[in-house]
Design a protein around this motif. Structure first.
Motif, PDB file in Angstrom:
ATOM      1  N   MET A   1      -6.292   0.201  22.768  1.00  0.00           N
ATOM      2  CA  MET A   1      -5.249  -0.208  21.826  1.00  0.00           C
ATOM      3  C   MET A   1      -5.122   0.818  20.708  1.00  0.00           C
ATOM      4  O   MET A   1      -6.095   1.410  20.288  1.00  0.00           O
ATOM      5  N   SER A   2      -3.924   1.034  20.222  1.00  0.00           N
ATOM      6  CA  SER A   2      -3.717   1.948  19.107  1.00  0.00           C
ATOM      7  C   SER A   2      -3.759   1.185  17.797  1.00  0.00           C
ATOM      8  O   SER A   2      -3.496  -0.019  17.767  1.00  0.00           O
ATOM      9  N   SER A   3      -4.089   1.892  16.742  1.00  0.00           N
ATOM     10  CA  SER A   3      -4.156   1.253  15.442  1.00  0.00           C
ATOM     11  C   SER A   3      -2.757   0.903  14.953  1.00  0.00           C
ATOM     12  O   SER A   3      -1.766   1.463  15.382  1.00  0.00           O
ATOM     13  N   GLN A   4      -2.705  -0.019  14.003  1.00  0.00           N
ATOM     14  CA  GLN A   4      -1.432  -0.482  13.486  1.00  0.00           C
ATOM     15  C   GLN A   4      -0.842   0.532  12.525  1.00  0.00           C
ATOM     16  O   GLN A   4      -1.478   1.497  12.133  1.00  0.00           O
ATOM     17  N   ALA A   5       0.415   0.286  12.119  1.00  0.00           N
ATOM     18  CA  ALA A   5       1.097   1.188  11.198  1.00  0.00           C
ATOM     19  C   ALA A   5       0.432   1.158   9.826  1.00  0.00           C
ATOM     20  O   ALA A   5      -0.124   0.150   9.409  1.00  0.00           O
ATOM     21  N   ILE A   6       0.514   2.293   9.136  1.00  0.00           N
ATOM     22  CA  ILE A   6      -0.091   2.395   7.807  1.00  0.00           C
ATOM     23  C   ILE A   6       0.686   1.549   6.806  1.00  0.00           C
ATOM     24  O   ILE A   6       0.119   0.793   6.028  1.00  0.00           O
ATOM     25  N   PHE A   7       2.007   1.689   6.801  1.00  0.00           N
ATOM     26  CA  PHE A   7       2.842   1.000   5.819  1.00  0.00           C
ATOM     27  C   PHE A   7       3.381  -0.299   6.384  1.00  0.00           C
ATOM     28  O   PHE A   7       3.690  -0.409   7.570  1.00  0.00           O
ATOM     29  N   SER A   8       3.515  -1.276   5.509  1.00  0.00           N
ATOM     30  CA  SER A   8       4.105  -2.553   5.887  1.00  0.00           C
ATOM     31  C   SER A   8       5.629  -2.435   5.884  1.00  0.00           C
ATOM     32  O   SER A   8       6.199  -1.541   5.245  1.00  0.00           O
ATOM     33  N   GLU A   9       6.289  -3.326   6.621  1.00  0.00           N
ATOM     34  CA  GLU A   9       7.748  -3.355   6.581  1.00  0.00           C
ATOM     35  C   GLU A   9       8.254  -3.915   5.255  1.00  0.00           C
ATOM     36  O   GLU A   9       9.410  -3.712   4.886  1.00  0.00           O
ATOM     37  N   GLU A  10       7.401  -4.601   4.530  1.00  0.00           N
ATOM     38  CA  GLU A  10       7.773  -5.147   3.225  1.00  0.00           C
ATOM     39  C   GLU A  10       7.877  -4.015   2.204  1.00  0.00           C
ATOM     40  O   GLU A  10       7.036  -3.128   2.147  1.00  0.00           O
ATOM     41  N   LYS A  11       8.937  -4.061   1.381  1.00  0.00           N
ATOM     42  CA  LYS A  11       9.165  -3.024   0.378  1.00  0.00           C
ATOM     43  C   LYS A  11       9.536  -3.665  -0.957  1.00  0.00           C
ATOM     44  O   LYS A  11       9.960  -4.819  -1.007  1.00  0.00           O
ATOM     45  N   ASN A  12       9.405  -2.880  -2.015  1.00  0.00           N
ATOM     46  CA  ASN A  12       9.830  -3.381  -3.320  1.00  0.00           C
ATOM     47  C   ASN A  12      11.332  -3.135  -3.469  1.00  0.00           C
ATOM     48  O   ASN A  12      11.954  -2.510  -2.599  1.00  0.00           O
ATOM     49  N   PRO A  13      11.986  -3.606  -4.541  1.00  0.00           N
ATOM     50  CA  PRO A  13      13.454  -3.467  -4.656  1.00  0.00           C
ATOM     51  C   PRO A  13      13.955  -2.032  -4.595  1.00  0.00           C
ATOM     52  O   PRO A  13      15.117  -1.803  -4.274  1.00  0.00           O
ATOM     53  N   ARG A  14      13.130  -1.034  -4.906  1.00  0.00           N
ATOM     54  CA  ARG A  14      13.549   0.364  -4.848  1.00  0.00           C
ATOM     55  C   ARG A  14      13.149   1.034  -3.547  1.00  0.00           C
ATOM     56  O   ARG A  14      13.270   2.248  -3.387  1.00  0.00           O
ATOM     57  N   GLY A  15      12.663   0.262  -2.575  1.00  0.00           N
ATOM     58  CA  GLY A  15      12.381   0.801  -1.255  1.00  0.00           C
ATOM     59  C   GLY A  15      11.014   1.410  -1.076  1.00  0.00           C
ATOM     60  O   GLY A  15      10.774   2.091  -0.067  1.00  0.00           O
ATOM     61  N   ILE A  16      10.089   1.207  -2.008  1.00  0.00           N
ATOM     62  CA  ILE A  16       8.731   1.732  -1.852  1.00  0.00           C
ATOM     63  C   ILE A  16       7.957   0.791  -0.932  1.00  0.00           C
ATOM     64  O   ILE A  16       7.862  -0.409  -1.206  1.00  0.00           O
ATOM     65  N   GLN A  44      -5.398   8.858   4.073  1.00  0.00           N
ATOM     66  CA  GLN A  44      -5.366   9.898   3.053  1.00  0.00           C
ATOM     67  C   GLN A  44      -3.946  10.424   2.844  1.00  0.00           C
ATOM     68  O   GLN A  44      -3.540  10.709   1.709  1.00  0.00           O
ATOM     69  N   ASP A  45      -3.194  10.571   3.929  1.00  0.00           N
ATOM     70  CA  ASP A  45      -1.797  11.015   3.813  1.00  0.00           C
ATOM     71  C   ASP A  45      -0.974   9.987   3.033  1.00  0.00           C
ATOM     72  O   ASP A  45      -0.139  10.357   2.190  1.00  0.00           O
ATOM     73  N   ALA A  46      -1.201   8.703   3.321  1.00  0.00           N
ATOM     74  CA  ALA A  46      -0.474   7.649   2.603  1.00  0.00           C
ATOM     75  C   ALA A  46      -0.842   7.660   1.127  1.00  0.00           C
ATOM     76  O   ALA A  46       0.032   7.518   0.252  1.00  0.00           O
ATOM     77  N   LEU A  47      -2.129   7.827   0.841  1.00  0.00           N
ATOM     78  CA  LEU A  47      -2.560   7.903  -0.556  1.00  0.00           C
ATOM     79  C   LEU A  47      -1.909   9.081  -1.270  1.00  0.00           C
ATOM     80  O   LEU A  47      -1.494   8.961  -2.436  1.00  0.00           O
ATOM     81  N   ALA A  48      -1.813  10.209  -0.580  1.00  0.00           N
ATOM     82  CA  ALA A  48      -1.190  11.385  -1.187  1.00  0.00           C
ATOM     83  C   ALA A  48       0.281  11.114  -1.514  1.00  0.00           C
ATOM     84  O   ALA A  48       0.781  11.531  -2.571  1.00  0.00           O
ATOM     85  N   LYS A  49       0.983  10.415  -0.625  1.00  0.00           N
ATOM     86  CA  LYS A  49       2.392  10.091  -0.876  1.00  0.00           C
ATOM     87  C   LYS A  49       2.532   9.136  -2.061  1.00  0.00           C
ATOM     88  O   LYS A  49       3.398   9.321  -2.919  1.00  0.00           O
ATOM     89  N   TYR A  50       1.685   8.122  -2.098  1.00  0.00           N
ATOM     90  CA  TYR A  50       1.731   7.183  -3.215  1.00  0.00           C
ATOM     91  C   TYR A  50       1.444   7.901  -4.541  1.00  0.00           C
ATOM     92  O   TYR A  50       2.107   7.652  -5.553  1.00  0.00           O
ATOM     93  N   ARG A  51       0.445   8.777  -4.539  1.00  0.00           N
ATOM     94  CA  ARG A  51       0.087   9.475  -5.772  1.00  0.00           C
ATOM     95  C   ARG A  51       1.170  10.454  -6.197  1.00  0.00           C
ATOM     96  O   ARG A  51       1.393  10.671  -7.392  1.00  0.00           O
ATOM     97  N   TYR A  52       1.853  11.057  -5.213  1.00  0.00           N
ATOM     98  CA  TYR A  52       2.973  11.945  -5.549  1.00  0.00           C
ATOM     99  C   TYR A  52       4.098  11.152  -6.218  1.00  0.00           C
ATOM    100  O   TYR A  52       4.655  11.578  -7.234  1.00  0.00           O
ATOM    101  N   MET A  53       4.425   9.999  -5.638  1.00  0.00           N
ATOM    102  CA  MET A  53       5.455   9.151  -6.245  1.00  0.00           C
ATOM    103  C   MET A  53       5.024   8.687  -7.627  1.00  0.00           C
ATOM    104  O   MET A  53       5.841   8.614  -8.561  1.00  0.00           O
ATOM    105  N   ASP A  54       3.741   8.367  -7.787  1.00  0.00           N
ATOM    106  CA  ASP A  54       3.228   7.941  -9.082  1.00  0.00           C
ATOM    107  C   ASP A  54       3.404   9.050 -10.118  1.00  0.00           C
ATOM    108  O   ASP A  54       3.838   8.792 -11.252  1.00  0.00           O
TER     109      ASP A  54
END
Length: 221
Positions: A1-16, A44-54
């Motif tokens: 089995m493959s691992s699940q997606a990193i990001f959830s389909e749920e987003k905040n009002p600005r699409g994050i 780690q890639d997801a964390l980097a994206k979040y920190r860049y947006m931050d």
């Protein structure tokens, strides 16, 4: 089995996208023998994206918090000029009524120029006299200045102030949301790493050779 997606389909009002919390690590990875290097790299890639947006939103917040007071000061000044003109008009009307009652009464004449100081740069100011005018000049950015009638300038400044305050409110909400997602991803990363360490230790213990009966008797002797 493959691992699940990193990001959830749920987003905040600005699409994050929201970062899902990994409750069952083995199920998430796809089995007890699954490789953790890939998921940890994606974390780690997801964390980097979040920190860049931050970082980007933090800069935007600082810019807006500096810009909004300037808009307010400009709006206050233009409204002052409007009120000054309206006061002059009311005074003229009163003068006409007074002339009807007493023709010998002298006219008050035009109001005196308003002396003020305006900022040239952070530490340099110049003094100027403001004559009665119905036009103001506004900097719109990128070295662009346009002239506006006072009512139009007030409408424009109010709309810009409202838009800037709304953007600041949304930016602060996005920053709070982002920092929650960064925390979730850091916790996910730590839990997967610790799960892998525990799995490796248990695997080594199972593979370690057990003492034979003769070795045990020899040790007792």
């Amino acid at each position: 089995m493959s691992s699940q997606a990193i990001f959830s389909e749920e987003k905040n009002p600005r699409g994050i996208p929201k970062a899902p919390f990994v409750e069952n690590i083995e199920s998430y990875l796809g089995g007890g023998d699954a490789d953790v290097e890939g998921p940890l790299k994606r974390f780690q890639d997801a964390l980097a994206k979040y920190r860049y947006m931050d970082g980007t939103l933090t800069q935007r917040r600082a810019s807006l918090e500096e810009k909004i007071p300037d808009i307010k000061k400009t709006l206050d000044m233009v409204e002052f000029l409007r009120d000054r003109r309206e006061g002059k008009g009311a005074s003229d009307d009163n003068n006409e009524d007074d002339l009807d009652e007493d023709l010998d009464e002298e006219d008050e004449g035009p109001p005196k120029p308003l002396t003020t100081a305006f900022e040239l740069n952070d530490t340099l100011y110049a003094e100027a006299e403001l004559q009665d005018t119905d036009t103001v000049y506004l900097w719109l950015g990128a070295n662009v200045m346009l002239s506006y009638k006072i009512p139009a300038a007030i409408t424009l400044l109010k709309s810009k102030l409202e838009a800037a305050e709304t953007t600041l409110k949304n930016t602060i909400e996005d920053l709070e949301f982002l920092r929650e997602q960064i925390t979730v991803m850091e916790v996910n990363t730590a839990r997967v790493y610790n799960w892998d360490v525990k799995r490796r230790r248990e695997k080594r213990e199972k593979q370690a050779p057990r003492p034979t009966a003769s070795q045990s008797v020899a040790e007792l002797d």
